[in-house]
Design an enzyme around this catalytic site. Structure first.
Site, PDB file in Angstrom:
ATOM      1  N   CYS A 104       0.861  -1.186   0.000  1.00 19.71           N
ATOM      2  CA  CYS A 104       0.000   0.000   0.000  1.00 19.71           C
ATOM      3  C   CYS A 104       0.900   1.240   0.000  1.00 19.71           C
ATOM      4  CB  CYS A 104      -0.860  -0.006   1.252  1.00 19.71           C
ATOM      5  SG  CYS A 104       0.176   0.005   2.736  1.00 19.71           S
ATOM      6  N   HIS A 148       3.546   1.910  11.530  1.00 19.50           N
ATOM      7  CA  HIS A 148       2.414   1.749  12.453  1.00 19.50           C
ATOM      8  C   HIS A 148       2.271   2.885  13.449  1.00 19.50           C
ATOM      9  CE1 HIS A 148       3.730  -2.344  11.261  1.00 19.50           C
ATOM     10  NE2 HIS A 148       2.484  -2.361  10.891  1.00 19.50           N
ATOM     11  N   CYS A 156       2.523   5.974   8.759  1.00 14.46           N
ATOM     12  CA  CYS A 156       1.591   6.175   7.637  1.00 14.46           C
ATOM     13  C   CYS A 156       0.648   7.332   7.978  1.00 14.46           C
ATOM     14  CB  CYS A 156       0.776   4.906   7.404  1.00 14.46           C
ATOM     15  SG  CYS A 156      -0.503   5.150   6.159  1.00 14.46           S
ATOM     16  N   GLU A 174       0.164  -0.492  16.199  1.00 15.07           N
ATOM     17  CA  GLU A 174      -0.631   0.703  15.891  1.00 15.07           C
ATOM     18  C   GLU A 174      -1.555   1.051  17.056  1.00 15.07           C
ATOM     19  OE1 GLU A 174      -2.949   0.652  12.196  1.00 15.07           O
ATOM     20  OE2 GLU A 174      -4.435   1.889  13.231  1.00 15.07           O
ATOM     21  N   THR A 186      -6.599   0.800  11.660  1.00 18.42           N
ATOM     22  CA  THR A 186      -6.753   0.976  10.203  1.00 18.42           C
ATOM     23  C   THR A 186      -6.881  -0.340   9.430  1.00 18.42           C
ATOM     24  OG1 THR A 186      -4.354   0.956   9.953  1.00 18.42           O
ATOM     25  CG2 THR A 186      -5.414   3.122  10.137  1.00 18.42           C
ATOM     26  N   CYS A 198      -8.395   1.745   6.448  1.00 18.24           N
ATOM     27  CA  CYS A 198      -7.799   2.469   5.323  1.00 18.24           C
ATOM     28  C   CYS A 198      -8.231   1.887   3.969  1.00 18.24           C
ATOM     29  CB  CYS A 198      -6.282   2.476   5.452  1.00 18.24           C
ATOM     30  SG  CYS A 198      -5.537   0.907   4.989  1.00 18.24           S
ATOM     31  N   SER A 236       0.905  -9.807  10.538  1.00 15.37           N
ATOM     32  CA  SER A 236       0.325  -8.736   9.724  1.00 15.37           C
ATOM     33  C   SER A 236      -1.191  -8.785   9.859  1.00 15.37           C
ATOM     34  CB  SER A 236       0.738  -8.908   8.264  1.00 15.37           C
ATOM     35  OG  SER A 236      -0.145  -8.199   7.420  1.00 15.37           O
TER      36      SER A 236
HETATM   37  S1  SF4 Z   1      -2.878   2.375   7.307  1.00 21.82           S
HETATM   38 FE1  SF4 Z   1      -3.326   1.326   5.377  1.00 21.82          FE
HETATM   39  S2  SF4 Z   1      -2.193   2.522   3.851  1.00 21.82           S
HETATM   40 FE2  SF4 Z   1      -1.304   2.982   5.858  1.00 21.82          FE
HETATM   41  S3  SF4 Z   1       0.368   1.508   6.140  1.00 21.82           S
HETATM   42 FE3  SF4 Z   1      -1.430   0.643   7.124  1.00 21.82          FE
HETATM   43  S4  SF4 Z   1      -2.318  -0.673   5.531  1.00 21.82           S
HETATM   44 FE4  SF4 Z   1      -0.932   0.744   4.502  1.00 21.82          FE
END
Ligand code: SF4
Length: 308
Positions: free
Chosen positions: A12, A74, A96, A126, A164, A194, A222
């Site tokens: 992404c 993250h 991100c 995250e 996300t 996201c 992941s």
């Molecule tokens: S929030 Fe979405 S776009 Fe951003 S790093 Fe994570 S998976 Fe990728």
């Protein structure tokens, strides 16, 4: 054998940016470069950087004063930024922007005195970073049952946010339960799950019904890759989450004529191509690319690395 190759899949915009940031740091700064946590949740990517001298750490005490340190895609809590400043580290923030957006929403709601239900998975990097923005205001919600159990002081000042990379279906189930119990609850101005997570899930949801097995390239830690495998299984199609060709077992393909192949947002295309080569070699597989959406998202490099 027929292979349906889902698109979009794989990297992404956030992962692309974080990896490019680390590449530039490696080329332009004195070694070694330190990274707080895995730069992205992918074994192949992390090992490739480790082989090139990058040092991944879970504690800032492991980083010598003054060294270069990247924050991963993250994101991190303000406390980690504070400690990095205190240790005079040369911090480069590869968070991100779509994670930063959730942090800013948390800060905004907390300042207004809201209790924030953060829908997410305990212990994910995250989630730890987001909670750190307003630990006194955030309550982690992992399941619909958590919604029934939670106690709040003021039901008129409630909001929810999400990690996300959640399953869109699971998140919606929890949000429905929240709205039933707390009809006044405020939502994020724009969805937190996201675009990349949503698009990869949408592709699996639409395509897995044609296959007898789904292969998801991605690592076990992941979140978005795990959700792709789960989604296929929930629709009755067995799925395997694999880091690469080394994890594949020949016997998985006995009685399988159609395989769906996809990849999580942190899995590089090279591991997908290895698997496709193997399927062509071993089963004379015909590859059929099924593109459901175009993605044209790109994020700027961390400001510490921009030139000019
Ligand atoms: S929030 Fe979405 S776009 Fe951003 S790093 Fe994570 S998976 Fe990728």
């Amino acid at each position: 054998m027929r292979v349906i190759l889902a698109s979009p899949r794989g990297f992404c915009a956030g992962v692309n940016m974080a990896i490019e940031a680390l590449e530039i740091a490696l080329e332009s700064l004195p070694p070694p470069i330190y990274v707080y946590h895995e730069i992205v949740h992918n074994k192949y990517v992390v090992e490739a950087f480790r082989d090139r001298g990058v040092v991944f750490v879970d504690e800032l005490e492991q980083v010598p004063e003054g060294a270069a340190l990247l924050f991963s895609a993250h994101g991190v809590s303000p406390e980690i930024r504070r400690v990095a400043r205190q240790r005079r580290l040369h911090a480069i923030d590869a968070t991100c922007p779509l994670v930063t957006k959730v942090h800013l929403e948390a800060i905004k709601f907390a300042r207004l005195g809201y209790t924030i239900f953060l829908i997410g998975h305990e212990g994910h990097d995250e989630v730890t970073g987001t909670i750190g923005e307003a630990p006194e205001a955030i309550v982690l919600i992992e399941t619909p049952d958590d919604v029934d159990r939670v106690q709040v002081a003021d039901e008129t000042k409630l909001a929810y946010l999400t990690q996300t990379t959640l399953s869109v279906d699971d998140a919606n189930r929890i949000i429905r339960r929240l709205r039933e119990r707390f009809p006044q609850i405020a939502s994020p101005p724009k969805e937190d799950i996201c675009y990349a997570t949503q698009n990869r899930q949408e592709a699996v949801a639409l395509l897995c019904g044609e296959a007898q097995l789904t292969l998801v390239l991605g690592s076990q830690n992941s979140s978005n890759s795990q959700r792709l495998a789960e989604l296929s299984r929930e629709r009755g199609v067995p799925a395997r989450l694999i880091d690469g060709l080394q994890d594949i077992r020949h016997e998985w393909f006995a009685d399988v004529d159609v395989v769906l192949v996809t990849a999580g947002a942190s899995a590089p295309e090279v591991v997908v191509q290895d698997v496709l080569d193997y399927l062509q070699r071993s089963f004379e597989a015909k590859i059929e690319v099924r593109s459901l959406r175009e993605e044209n998202v790109a994020f700027p490099l961390p400001k510490e690395l921009r030139t000019g």
